[in-house]
Design a protein around this motif. Sequence first.
Motif, short mmCIF file in Angstrom:
data_model
loop_
_atom_site.label_atom_id
_atom_site.label_comp_id
_atom_site.label_asym_id
_atom_site.label_seq_id
_atom_site.Cartn_x
_atom_site.Cartn_y
_atom_site.Cartn_z
N ALA A 1 0.82 -1.21 0.00
CA ALA A 1 0.00 0.00 0.00
C ALA A 1 0.85 1.26 0.00
N ALA A 2 2.06 1.16 0.57
CA ALA A 2 2.98 2.31 0.61
C ALA A 2 3.93 2.34 -0.59
N GLY A 3 3.79 1.37 -1.50
CA GLY A 3 4.65 1.33 -2.67
C GLY A 3 6.04 0.79 -2.41
N ARG A 4 6.24 0.11 -1.28
CA ARG A 4 7.55 -0.48 -0.97
C ARG A 4 7.54 -1.92 -1.48
N TRP A 5 7.77 -2.08 -2.77
CA TRP A 5 7.55 -3.38 -3.41
C TRP A 5 8.60 -4.41 -3.02
N ASN A 6 9.83 -4.00 -2.79
CA ASN A 6 10.85 -4.96 -2.35
C ASN A 6 10.46 -5.60 -1.02
N GLU A 7 10.09 -4.77 -0.05
CA GLU A 7 9.68 -5.28 1.25
C GLU A 7 8.41 -6.11 1.15
#
Length: 219
Positions: free
Chosen positions: A125-131
């Motif tokens: 949802a925050a756009g932190r795709w790696n995590e």
Amino acid sequence: MSTGGLITITAGDTPPLTTGREAAREAAERELAKPIYHQDEPGLFQRALDRFWEWVGELFDRAAGATPGGGLGLLAIALVVVLALAALWWRLGTPRRTAHSSGTLFDEGPRSAADHRAAADAHAAAGRWNEAVRDRMRALVRSLEERTLLDPRPGRTADEAAAEAARSLPAHADALRAAARTFDDVTYGGRTADPAAYAALRTLDLTLDRTKPALPEPR
């Protein structure tokens, strides 16, 4: 007064003062030691720096003298080395860590599959795709452990988990290997995940959660 080539000293005359050689030297040293005579001299650091550049210049002169063509030949050799390094950089690209499977899947204390799923969705949802990708892969494996399709084992890698899970979920073996590869690429290979990579992992996680394991073949 002088009489017949002889010099006589009258009572009013003062004999000349004489200073010994050692006393004169000490007096001169004391005078020259005064700060006023040294205020324009370079400091210790500056003198060391000047000496360093003199050494570099001497080193370059010796190298130029030993190189065919002198300084021009040395410059040509340096240019060839720079071009070779540039070609190697262009051919191999920016150095990065090669993806490997030596890293463990879980790098922190035990968490449930639901915990990992919630963390993955929050990252997405925050756009932190790696995590998001990392936590979704951990959720997938933890879910299989909670269903006893995998034995909980510290130090397990993503590749190992995929290979072991494929034994009881053979229809999804390819998808499990792809998920493990995505996890390794993002975690160890310096790759950047995107929404599509996370969506694929999320779909696989939810699909496996509803999939019954294959029964072992009778012996």
